[in-house]
Write an enzyme that holds these catalytic residues in place. Sequence first.
Site, PDB file in Angstrom:
ATOM      1  N   GLU A   1      -3.564  13.491  38.974  1.00 41.73           N
ATOM      2  CA  GLU A   1      -3.998  13.708  37.597  1.00 41.73           C
ATOM      3  C   GLU A   1      -4.637  12.444  37.019  1.00 41.73           C
ATOM      4  OE1 GLU A   1      -1.934  14.680  33.238  1.00 41.73           O
ATOM      5  OE2 GLU A   1      -0.737  13.910  34.892  1.00 41.73           O
TER       6      GLU A   1
ATOM      7  N   LYS B   1      -6.516  21.774  31.224  1.00 38.73           N
ATOM      8  CA  LYS B   1      -5.081  21.940  30.965  1.00 38.73           C
ATOM      9  C   LYS B   1      -4.838  22.688  29.667  1.00 38.73           C
ATOM     10  CE  LYS B   1      -0.834  19.152  30.642  1.00 38.73           C
ATOM     11  NZ  LYS B   1      -0.308  17.776  30.579  1.00 38.73           N
TER      12      LYS B   1
ATOM     13  N   CYS C   1       0.428  18.252  35.535  1.00 41.87           N
ATOM     14  CA  CYS C   1       1.579  17.515  35.034  1.00 41.87           C
ATOM     15  C   CYS C   1       2.701  18.467  34.621  1.00 41.87           C
ATOM     16  CB  CYS C   1       1.151  16.606  33.885  1.00 41.87           C
ATOM     17  SG  CYS C   1       2.417  15.422  33.364  1.00 41.87           S
TER      18      CYS C   1
END
Length: 574
Positions: free
Chosen positions: A295, A360, A413
Amino acid sequence: MRLAEKLHSIALAIVLAFGWKRAALAFAAGALSVLALAPFNAWPVLFLTLPVVVWLIDGAVSGRWDGVAAAAWIGYCFGLGYFIAGLYWTGYAFFVEADIFAWLSPFAVLGLPAYLALFPAFGFFLARLLWTRDGSRILAFAAFLTLTEWLRGHVLTGFPWNAFGYALSEPAALAQTASLIGLWGMTFLTLVIFASPAVLITRNAHNRPRWLAPVMALTVLVLMGGYGAVRLSQSPTTFVEGTRLRIMQPNLPQDAKFNYSAKKAVMEKYLALSDRASGPQSRGISDVTILIWPESAFPFLLSREGDVMAQIAGFLPRGTVLVTGATRAADEGRKGPIRHAYNSIYVITHDGGVAAVYDKLHLVPFGEFLPFQDALEAVGLEQLTRVQGGYLPGTIRHALQLPNVPPALPLICYEAIFPDDRAGRDEGPGWIINLTNDGWFGNSTGPYQHLEQARMRAIEQGLPLVRAANTGISAVIDPLGRTQARLDLGVEGILDARLPAATAPTVYARFGDIPAAALVALALLLALRRRLAWATLPTARTEAAPFSAAASATGCAVTRPNCCATCCRASRST
């Protein structure tokens, strides 16, 4: 007999605790309960801690509304201990740029647990409303605490980190039940099973054996292990043909990841690591079909750095794709400082083209955005990532299409801690790809907890998990939660592995939280039925005093359903 008497004596002392002793016992029970989670996985400790809080609620009987208030306070203290011990590592993130954020560390270490503890407090409050003096109180306790854990996972964007169901994520045989009932079903079973010893000292008027509830709970635990052992033995790991994964774990310091001047050094390190030979079977990037970087891999906007895209294109062999995390400007064509950005995954082909992008959806409050962003920025506050305007959430979770492999479900994440963060069913993902940067949290328990929660998603969905982390823990895990390859925390290196194949859709993948909801609803119906019967039968008086036999030995004669702990204490002192 001496052991039984000792147990009664201990239980009675807990029931009669009041004031700071009651709060301290609840806090200690919560803190010790964290040992059931990764990396310790000492789940039998819950056989000690959960009965303690049940006995503390037993002592909260001084009038109906005073009793539920006392139960809520017990739940708050329990939650505070649990979340401080389990989330202490959140404070580490504020020391990455200590000159700016260090002063906020106490607010994270104490403030976040202080908020999260409201949920178990509410669960204890509700459970006390259906409290009885037999085994049905365990059902009320487990059902309402599961309900409030679910709320914790959804309210204000949700934060279901360290839900109680993760206590049974190890060993692998016990974790297989998640394929049937998911995290919330596992949470309910965890609470029922480990709280059940509390009834060993319960006095009841129906001559039911006191050991019946614990034996039934242990039977459920054995059945879970048996089901898991059979499932593991009958489902050997198979692999997707022709796919060779390489995960690059750079172990890059956080100050380099967000420092543009480190651009050249970062790219040199990434390319050198990614082409490293790892043995006769993998001589370098030429033997890889999917290269994966973690990430937020770059200290710059990838789309604005044409030279970097050219470097990547020149590096990737034909037929190899790069899957990498990167910050993406909300307006790709705009020059100058960015106002808004996305935390994204790029799929880059050997010719430098971008084959797919995922933005995301589930952002981290105060890490990637601020509530009331403009107002708080106006007074000088920033989120940890320091992107002006904060990150924006994506619009839809969609599977990533990669060549020659099934579609991948992308989770960036902490999206991996949400069991219902899934792509559309019609897209049929065949694996989960989780890119993360746990470097914020140093050498703490946080990255281990994060990995274990991501692993649970694999078991729930019957999908293999491929995880790339900046500082670790990177791993390839099969759809039954078995680790195929792993790079540990704080290690720089590469991880070569084959891609495990998915299983058939699990019960949980098909029905979601419906089985767990049915379990909780059934438990609540049984607890409510027992509470109504207890309130109307003549036996209510004796059932209100589960410790009266032990209490009589100390000079305390508790027989009234609303007798308070203060009365018991005064009686014993005389």
